[in-house]
Design a protein around this motif. Structure first.
Motif, PDB file in Angstrom:
ATOM      1  N   GLU A  78       0.939  -1.285   0.013  1.00 44.74           N
ATOM      2  CA  GLU A  78       0.112   0.000   0.054  1.00 44.74           C
ATOM      3  C   GLU A  78       0.814   1.308   0.030  1.00 44.74           C
ATOM      4  O   GLU A  78       0.653   2.123  -0.563  1.00 44.74           O
ATOM      5  CB  GLU A  78      -0.886   0.004   1.117  1.00 44.74           C
ATOM      6  CG  GLU A  78      -2.137  -0.331   0.959  1.00 44.74           C
ATOM      7  CD  GLU A  78      -3.188  -0.393   2.325  1.00 44.74           C
ATOM      8  OE1 GLU A  78      -3.618   0.864   2.676  1.00 44.74           O
ATOM      9  OE2 GLU A  78      -3.223  -1.626   2.868  1.00 44.74           O
ATOM     10  N   ALA A  79       1.829   1.305   0.776  1.00 45.42           N
ATOM     11  CA  ALA A  79       2.827   2.331   0.924  1.00 45.42           C
ATOM     12  C   ALA A  79       3.483   2.580  -0.423  1.00 45.42           C
ATOM     13  O   ALA A  79       3.567   3.718  -0.859  1.00 45.42           O
ATOM     14  CB  ALA A  79       3.894   2.260   2.151  1.00 45.42           C
ATOM     15  N   GLU A  80       3.943   1.453  -1.015  1.00 42.04           N
ATOM     16  CA  GLU A  80       4.681   1.780  -2.267  1.00 42.04           C
ATOM     17  C   GLU A  80       3.821   2.157  -3.347  1.00 42.04           C
ATOM     18  O   GLU A  80       4.305   3.088  -4.182  1.00 42.04           O
ATOM     19  CB  GLU A  80       5.278   0.409  -2.762  1.00 42.04           C
ATOM     20  CG  GLU A  80       6.310  -0.010  -2.170  1.00 42.04           C
ATOM     21  CD  GLU A  80       7.595   0.516  -2.560  1.00 42.04           C
ATOM     22  OE1 GLU A  80       7.962   1.684  -3.504  1.00 42.04           O
ATOM     23  OE2 GLU A  80       8.637   0.433  -1.702  1.00 42.04           O
ATOM     24  N   LEU A  81       2.549   1.882  -3.325  1.00 46.95           N
ATOM     25  CA  LEU A  81       1.422   2.418  -4.162  1.00 46.95           C
ATOM     26  C   LEU A  81       1.150   3.877  -3.994  1.00 46.95           C
ATOM     27  O   LEU A  81       1.326   4.666  -4.951  1.00 46.95           O
ATOM     28  CB  LEU A  81       0.119   1.493  -4.244  1.00 46.95           C
ATOM     29  CG  LEU A  81      -0.925   1.480  -5.272  1.00 46.95           C
ATOM     30  CD1 LEU A  81       0.038   0.393  -6.299  1.00 46.95           C
ATOM     31  CD2 LEU A  81      -2.019   0.994  -4.965  1.00 46.95           C
ATOM     32  N   MET A  82       1.253   4.229  -2.752  1.00 48.12           N
ATOM     33  CA  MET A  82       0.798   5.620  -2.639  1.00 48.12           C
ATOM     34  C   MET A  82       2.089   6.478  -2.951  1.00 48.12           C
ATOM     35  O   MET A  82       2.104   7.570  -3.441  1.00 48.12           O
ATOM     36  CB  MET A  82       0.728   5.813  -0.813  1.00 48.12           C
ATOM     37  CG  MET A  82      -0.722   5.765  -0.321  1.00 48.12           C
ATOM     38  SD  MET A  82      -0.492   6.073   1.261  1.00 48.12           S
ATOM     39  CE  MET A  82      -0.299   7.608   1.673  1.00 48.12           C
ATOM     40  N   LYS A  83       3.126   5.806  -2.560  1.00 49.94           N
ATOM     41  CA  LYS A  83       4.470   6.829  -3.051  1.00 49.94           C
ATOM     42  C   LYS A  83       4.552   6.993  -4.464  1.00 49.94           C
ATOM     43  O   LYS A  83       4.740   7.898  -5.185  1.00 49.94           O
ATOM     44  CB  LYS A  83       5.764   5.937  -2.455  1.00 49.94           C
ATOM     45  CG  LYS A  83       7.189   6.679  -2.914  1.00 49.94           C
ATOM     46  CD  LYS A  83       8.339   5.706  -2.629  1.00 49.94           C
ATOM     47  CE  LYS A  83       9.442   6.536  -3.240  1.00 49.94           C
ATOM     48  NZ  LYS A  83      10.477   5.719  -3.405  1.00 49.94           N
ATOM     49  N   VAL A 141       8.992  16.437  -5.409  1.00 45.27           N
ATOM     50  CA  VAL A 141       9.151  16.248  -4.128  1.00 45.27           C
ATOM     51  C   VAL A 141       9.996  14.793  -3.628  1.00 45.27           C
ATOM     52  O   VAL A 141       9.897  14.013  -4.707  1.00 45.27           O
ATOM     53  CB  VAL A 141       7.658  15.906  -3.333  1.00 45.27           C
ATOM     54  CG1 VAL A 141       7.782  15.446  -1.991  1.00 45.27           C
ATOM     55  CG2 VAL A 141       6.940  17.146  -3.535  1.00 45.27           C
ATOM     56  N   GLU A 142      10.876  14.805  -2.861  1.00 39.36           N
ATOM     57  CA  GLU A 142      11.706  13.613  -2.667  1.00 39.36           C
ATOM     58  C   GLU A 142      10.837  12.757  -1.634  1.00 39.36           C
ATOM     59  O   GLU A 142      10.785  13.066  -0.509  1.00 39.36           O
ATOM     60  CB  GLU A 142      12.821  14.129  -2.004  1.00 39.36           C
ATOM     61  CG  GLU A 142      14.126  13.533  -2.252  1.00 39.36           C
ATOM     62  CD  GLU A 142      15.174  14.071  -1.348  1.00 39.36           C
ATOM     63  OE1 GLU A 142      15.903  13.451  -0.584  1.00 39.36           O
ATOM     64  OE2 GLU A 142      15.679  15.203  -1.763  1.00 39.36           O
ATOM     65  N   PHE A 143      10.238  11.444  -2.165  1.00 42.12           N
ATOM     66  CA  PHE A 143       9.595  10.687  -1.289  1.00 42.12           C
ATOM     67  C   PHE A 143      10.631   9.480  -0.624  1.00 42.12           C
ATOM     68  O   PHE A 143      11.236   9.003  -1.620  1.00 42.12           O
ATOM     69  CB  PHE A 143       8.369  10.026  -2.162  1.00 42.12           C
ATOM     70  CG  PHE A 143       7.209  11.131  -2.454  1.00 42.12           C
ATOM     71  CD1 PHE A 143       6.367  11.403  -1.430  1.00 42.12           C
ATOM     72  CD2 PHE A 143       7.216  11.725  -3.608  1.00 42.12           C
ATOM     73  CE1 PHE A 143       5.450  12.280  -1.702  1.00 42.12           C
ATOM     74  CE2 PHE A 143       6.348  12.707  -3.966  1.00 42.12           C
ATOM     75  CZ  PHE A 143       5.316  12.934  -3.052  1.00 42.12           C
ATOM     76  N   GLU A 144      10.067   9.224   0.610  1.00 44.61           N
ATOM     77  CA  GLU A 144      10.594   7.757   0.855  1.00 44.61           C
ATOM     78  C   GLU A 144       9.586   6.936   1.479  1.00 44.61           C
ATOM     79  O   GLU A 144       8.453   7.441   1.773  1.00 44.61           O
ATOM     80  CB  GLU A 144      11.930   8.017   1.509  1.00 44.61           C
ATOM     81  CG  GLU A 144      11.767   9.184   2.597  1.00 44.61           C
ATOM     82  CD  GLU A 144      13.221   9.421   3.513  1.00 44.61           C
ATOM     83  OE1 GLU A 144      13.539   8.526   4.218  1.00 44.61           O
ATOM     84  OE2 GLU A 144      13.765  10.285   2.832  1.00 44.61           O
ATOM     85  N   ILE A 145       9.814   5.823   1.824  1.00 43.34           N
ATOM     86  CA  ILE A 145       8.824   5.039   2.597  1.00 43.34           C
ATOM     87  C   ILE A 145       9.619   4.874   3.882  1.00 43.34           C
ATOM     88  O   ILE A 145      10.934   4.502   4.270  1.00 43.34           O
ATOM     89  CB  ILE A 145       8.612   3.490   1.822  1.00 43.34           C
ATOM     90  CG1 ILE A 145       8.570   3.525   0.486  1.00 43.34           C
ATOM     91  CG2 ILE A 145       7.724   2.548   2.765  1.00 43.34           C
ATOM     92  CD1 ILE A 145       6.893   3.464   0.059  1.00 43.34           C
ATOM     93  N   GLY A 146       8.598   5.204   4.970  1.00 45.05           N
ATOM     94  CA  GLY A 146       8.955   4.659   6.375  1.00 45.05           C
ATOM     95  C   GLY A 146       8.037   3.555   6.992  1.00 45.05           C
ATOM     96  O   GLY A 146       7.319   3.133   6.485  1.00 45.05           O
ATOM     97  N   TYR A 147       8.569   3.249   8.234  1.00 43.73           N
ATOM     98  CA  TYR A 147       7.552   2.321   8.832  1.00 43.73           C
ATOM     99  C   TYR A 147       7.366   2.611  10.116  1.00 43.73           C
ATOM    100  O   TYR A 147       8.110   3.495  10.856  1.00 43.73           O
ATOM    101  CB  TYR A 147       8.040   0.754   8.759  1.00 43.73           C
ATOM    102  CG  TYR A 147       9.611   0.841   9.333  1.00 43.73           C
ATOM    103  CD1 TYR A 147      10.706   1.122   8.615  1.00 43.73           C
ATOM    104  CD2 TYR A 147       9.748   0.296  10.473  1.00 43.73           C
ATOM    105  CE1 TYR A 147      12.011   1.047   9.217  1.00 43.73           C
ATOM    106  CE2 TYR A 147      11.208   0.082  11.286  1.00 43.73           C
ATOM    107  CZ  TYR A 147      12.165   0.635  10.548  1.00 43.73           C
ATOM    108  OH  TYR A 147      13.478   0.562  11.011  1.00 43.73           O
TER     109      TYR A 147
END
Ligand code: MYR
Length: 280
Positions: free
Chosen positions: A238-243, A253-259
């Protein structure tokens, strides 16, 4: 002037990134049925969510003992002239106060505790920026000025699948009267004055997410360089999809994934999602 940067585990800065930036980490703990585990050291986020499935009882969490701050600060004093210690909001954990108490006990050292007023990778943004500045030889006071400046544009909104954990852990402020109605919906949550409060009551997760996207657009549409993080509690896809969706719309914008790791995951529950950002 050499400044060391410390943060706590709830910034969830992956070990490799911490090492790259020379960020020192103090772990908080989760307690499962009488056993205590330091997160990011003795229990990973993946193991935590797996363990959660097998348990009836909810875990609890605890701040680091003050001795851990004293040991680390003392050790750092051998190689550094000052320490900036970046922590999760002082209204949701005693961690910041523990760091501040240790700093007072070590009178001769220049230790500056910093209350991020938030947590997770949004807190991590402060620690990473501080570490980059420290490496460039910027003075502790100028680093702190920049961290306070970052606070002005820092935003984070998050949603949980189920509010029960937050309510049981006593980390949902000003919502007691609303709790019955909140449990029926998917409220968007955020921090105000260091506390977690409901931002808006929304009926479905889809609509809540779309509202968070609207809030993000208000800032991102200005075209100013920004850093953002999509944060998830065991929902990597879900997070990858949002990103991916956001990155296409906002290439500047510089996006990353966090947890959400074990300690924060204890209070938010599996399935929580968040979006945080600030202007660079
Ligand atoms: C402790 O036991 O000291 C730790 C308590 C942690 C409470 C966590 C509450 C949820 C925080 C959500 C952060 C979301 C950031 C985007």
């Amino acid at each position: 002037m050499k400044t060391a940067i410390v943060t706590d585990s709830t910034a969830y800065i992956p070990e490799e990134l911490r090492n790259k930036h020379d960020i020192h980490m103090i772990p908080l703990s989760v307690n499962f049925g009488g056993e205590t585990y330091q997160e990011e050291v003795q229990i990973s986020a993946a193991d935590f969510y797996e363990e959660l499935k097998n348990r009836e009882d909810l875990p609890t969490t605890s701040q680091p003992p003050i001795g851990q701050f004293l040991d680390l600060f003392d050790r750092l004093s051998k190689d550094y002239d000052a320490v900036i210690s970046v922590h999760l909001s002082s209204e949701i954990s005693g961690t910041y106060n523990g760091a501040a108490a240790a700093a007072e006990m070590l009178e001769g050292m220049k230790i500056y505790p910093f209350d991020s007023e938030i947590s997770c990778m949004v807190q991590g943004f402060y620690a990473i920026e501080a570490a980059e500045m420290a490496k460039a030889g910027v003075s502790p006071q100028d680093i702190l000025n920049r961290l306070n400046e970052m606070k002005v544009s820092m935003r984070a909104y998050f949603m949980v699948d189920d509010l029960t954990n937050l309510q049981r852990g006593g980390r949902l402020s000003g919502a007691q009267a609303l709790i019955g109605s909140l449990l029926q919906v998917k409220p968007i949550l955020h921090f105000v004055d260091k506390k977690i409060v409901p931002f808006e009551k929304i009926r479905t997760k889809k609509r809540a997410l779309s509202r968070v996207y609207d809030l993000f657009r208000e800032d991102a549409a200005l075209g100013i360089p920004m850093k953002a993080v999509v944060i998830h509690a065991n929902r990597p896809q879900e997070a990858e999809l949002m990103k991916a969706e956001l990155q296409v719309t906002y290439p500047h914008v510089e996006f990353e994934i966090g947890y959400f790791g074990p300690v924060i995951g204890t209070h938010l529950g599996e399935g929580a999602l968040g979006l945080g950002w600030y202007k660079k």
